[in-house]
Write a protein that holds these residues in place. Sequence first.
Motif, PDB file in Angstrom:
ATOM      1  N   ARG A 114     -72.543  26.328  -1.823  1.00  0.00           N
ATOM      2  CA  ARG A 114     -72.768  25.535  -0.617  1.00  0.00           C
ATOM      3  C   ARG A 114     -71.943  24.253  -0.707  1.00  0.00           C
ATOM      4  N   PHE A 115     -71.670  23.691   0.469  1.00  0.00           N
ATOM      5  CA  PHE A 115     -70.701  22.600   0.550  1.00  0.00           C
ATOM      6  C   PHE A 115     -71.241  21.364   1.264  1.00  0.00           C
ATOM      7  N   CYS A 116     -70.620  20.232   0.890  1.00  0.00           N
ATOM      8  CA  CYS A 116     -70.712  18.991   1.665  1.00  0.00           C
ATOM      9  C   CYS A 116     -69.291  18.654   2.109  1.00  0.00           C
ATOM     10  N   PRO A 117     -68.890  19.067   3.308  1.00  0.00           N
ATOM     11  CA  PRO A 117     -67.548  18.728   3.780  1.00  0.00           C
ATOM     12  C   PRO A 117     -67.431  17.243   4.095  1.00  0.00           C
ATOM     13  N   THR A 118     -66.351  16.633   3.646  1.00  0.00           N
ATOM     14  CA  THR A 118     -66.105  15.203   3.837  1.00  0.00           C
ATOM     15  C   THR A 118     -64.623  15.004   4.105  1.00  0.00           C
ATOM     16  N   GLY A 119     -64.314  14.115   5.042  1.00  0.00           N
ATOM     17  CA  GLY A 119     -62.919  13.854   5.366  1.00  0.00           C
ATOM     18  C   GLY A 119     -62.552  14.482   6.695  1.00  0.00           C
ATOM     19  N   GLY A 120     -62.569  13.661   7.745  1.00  0.00           N
ATOM     20  CA  GLY A 120     -62.286  14.172   9.079  1.00  0.00           C
ATOM     21  C   GLY A 120     -63.512  14.638   9.833  1.00  0.00           C
ATOM     22  N   VAL A 121     -64.681  14.528   9.242  1.00  0.00           N
ATOM     23  CA  VAL A 121     -65.916  14.872   9.954  1.00  0.00           C
ATOM     24  C   VAL A 121     -66.261  13.717  10.886  1.00  0.00           C
ATOM     25  N   ASN A 122     -66.621  14.033  12.125  1.00  0.00           N
ATOM     26  CA  ASN A 122     -66.859  13.006  13.134  1.00  0.00           C
ATOM     27  C   ASN A 122     -67.879  13.521  14.152  1.00  0.00           C
ATOM     28  N   PRO A 123     -68.289  12.684  15.105  1.00  0.00           N
ATOM     29  CA  PRO A 123     -69.291  13.138  16.074  1.00  0.00           C
ATOM     30  C   PRO A 123     -68.872  14.371  16.867  1.00  0.00           C
ATOM     31  N   GLY A 124     -67.559  14.597  17.000  1.00  0.00           N
ATOM     32  CA  GLY A 124     -67.095  15.741  17.773  1.00  0.00           C
ATOM     33  C   GLY A 124     -67.182  17.075  17.048  1.00  0.00           C
ATOM     34  N   ASN A 125     -67.224  17.053  15.725  1.00  0.00           N
ATOM     35  CA  ASN A 125     -67.246  18.326  14.990  1.00  0.00           C
ATOM     36  C   ASN A 125     -68.411  18.467  14.025  1.00  0.00           C
ATOM     37  N   VAL A 126     -69.241  17.430  13.900  1.00  0.00           N
ATOM     38  CA  VAL A 126     -70.309  17.468  12.892  1.00  0.00           C
ATOM     39  C   VAL A 126     -71.284  18.619  13.115  1.00  0.00           C
ATOM     40  N   LYS A 127     -71.581  18.928  14.362  1.00  0.00           N
ATOM     41  CA  LYS A 127     -72.518  20.026  14.643  1.00  0.00           C
ATOM     42  C   LYS A 127     -71.927  21.373  14.225  1.00  0.00           C
ATOM     43  N   SER A 128     -70.617  21.539  14.393  1.00  0.00           N
ATOM     44  CA  SER A 128     -69.970  22.796  13.991  1.00  0.00           C
ATOM     45  C   SER A 128     -70.057  22.996  12.485  1.00  0.00           C
ATOM     46  N   TYR A 129     -69.870  21.919  11.743  1.00  0.00           N
ATOM     47  CA  TYR A 129     -70.013  22.015  10.288  1.00  0.00           C
ATOM     48  C   TYR A 129     -71.446  22.337   9.898  1.00  0.00           C
ATOM     49  N   MET A 130     -72.389  21.594  10.459  1.00  0.00           N
ATOM     50  CA  MET A 130     -73.783  21.744  10.051  1.00  0.00           C
ATOM     51  C   MET A 130     -74.380  23.074  10.492  1.00  0.00           C
ATOM     52  N   ALA A 131     -73.733  23.753  11.424  1.00  0.00           N
ATOM     53  CA  ALA A 131     -74.223  25.063  11.871  1.00  0.00           C
ATOM     54  C   ALA A 131     -73.910  26.162  10.858  1.00  0.00           C
ATOM     55  N   LEU A 132     -73.020  25.883   9.908  1.00  0.00           N
ATOM     56  CA  LEU A 132     -72.639  26.896   8.929  1.00  0.00           C
ATOM     57  C   LEU A 132     -73.735  27.053   7.873  1.00  0.00           C
ATOM     58  N   PRO A 133     -74.086  28.280   7.510  1.00  0.00           N
ATOM     59  CA  PRO A 133     -75.168  28.483   6.543  1.00  0.00           C
ATOM     60  C   PRO A 133     -74.845  27.990   5.151  1.00  0.00           C
ATOM     61  N   ASN A 134     -73.559  27.851   4.819  1.00  0.00           N
ATOM     62  CA  ASN A 134     -73.192  27.372   3.484  1.00  0.00           C
ATOM     63  C   ASN A 134     -72.806  25.891   3.466  1.00  0.00           C
ATOM     64  N   VAL A 135     -73.241  25.153   4.482  1.00  0.00           N
ATOM     65  CA  VAL A 135     -73.096  23.694   4.510  1.00  0.00           C
ATOM     66  C   VAL A 135     -74.475  23.075   4.389  1.00  0.00           C
ATOM     67  N   MET A 136     -74.646  22.174   3.439  1.00  0.00           N
ATOM     68  CA  MET A 136     -75.949  21.544   3.212  1.00  0.00           C
ATOM     69  C   MET A 136     -76.018  20.135   3.785  1.00  0.00           C
ATOM     70  N   CYS A 137     -74.871  19.467   3.913  1.00  0.00           N
ATOM     71  CA  CYS A 137     -74.789  18.152   4.550  1.00  0.00           C
ATOM     72  C   CYS A 137     -73.320  17.857   4.781  1.00  0.00           C
ATOM     73  N   VAL A 138     -73.031  16.744   5.416  1.00  0.00           N
ATOM     74  CA  VAL A 138     -71.646  16.320   5.612  1.00  0.00           C
ATOM     75  C   VAL A 138     -71.508  14.878   5.137  1.00  0.00           C
ATOM     76  N   GLY A 139     -70.296  14.528   4.748  1.00  0.00           N
ATOM     77  CA  GLY A 139     -69.991  13.145   4.438  1.00  0.00           C
ATOM     78  C   GLY A 139     -69.198  12.532   5.574  1.00  0.00           C
ATOM     79  N   GLY A 140     -69.439  11.256   5.835  1.00  0.00           N
ATOM     80  CA  GLY A 140     -68.731  10.628   6.942  1.00  0.00           C
ATOM     81  C   GLY A 140     -68.673   9.118   6.831  1.00  0.00           C
ATOM     82  N   THR A 141     -67.798   8.541   7.651  1.00  0.00           N
ATOM     83  CA  THR A 141     -67.633   7.082   7.656  1.00  0.00           C
ATOM     84  C   THR A 141     -67.695   6.497   9.067  1.00  0.00           C
TER      85      THR A 141
END
Length: 224
Positions: free
Chosen positions: A169-196
């Motif tokens: 499972r992954f925590c994707p970080t780098g380029g995650v933003n309000p426009g794509n965060v839901k797409s990342y979090m919808a993936l079953p192998n994503v547990m959270c996202v990193g963001g700034t």
Amino acid sequence: MTTHELKQPGVSMADKIARIDQICTQARILPVITIAREEDILPLADALAAGGIKTLEVTLRSAHGLKAIQVLREQRPELCVGAGTVLDRKMFAAVEAAGAQFVVTPGVTQDILEAGVQSDLPLLPGISTPSELMMGYALGYRRFKLFPAEISGGVAAIKAYGGPFGEVRFCPTGGVNPGNVKSYMALPNVMCVGGTWMLDSGWIKNGDWGRITDCSAEALALLD
């Protein structure tokens, strides 16, 4: 070198994976924080917490990173405070001494992966290729940060990783933003996202803590 040849910690790899799962699942969004001024440490953390973000990745990208971890652990014990941008074994030892509750790296070396195996602290190693993932996998790691996520293939890449690496499972970080965060979090192998994006440097510089609180709350609301 295998995990059987390494000095084993008191906490098993399985327990550290479970701890990473707990940290990331509760966080959902992990803010990647760089402290430019020591006086910002507490008000910034308080602003994020007021917006619902209570798990913090404090990076060592500035001279104030270690101090920030120490201060937050001492004065904000209700927060979960991790260390980010940990690049080598010496930095790993320093954040461990400072009281960090978890460690995040932007990439991997054999030495930093082995340091994580030997430590009681859970490590979330950063990877951007299957080969790097397999370095960690061989030592027992099953949770990784994908960094920089968007440049490294983003949502499509994480979907593809789900085939050969079904346990990961992954925590994707780098380029995650309000426009794509839901797409990342919808993936079953994503547990959270990193963001700034809730950490606008102008807001921090001007002490506009209310905007950080509002942006944090809005970010979490996107995932409800």
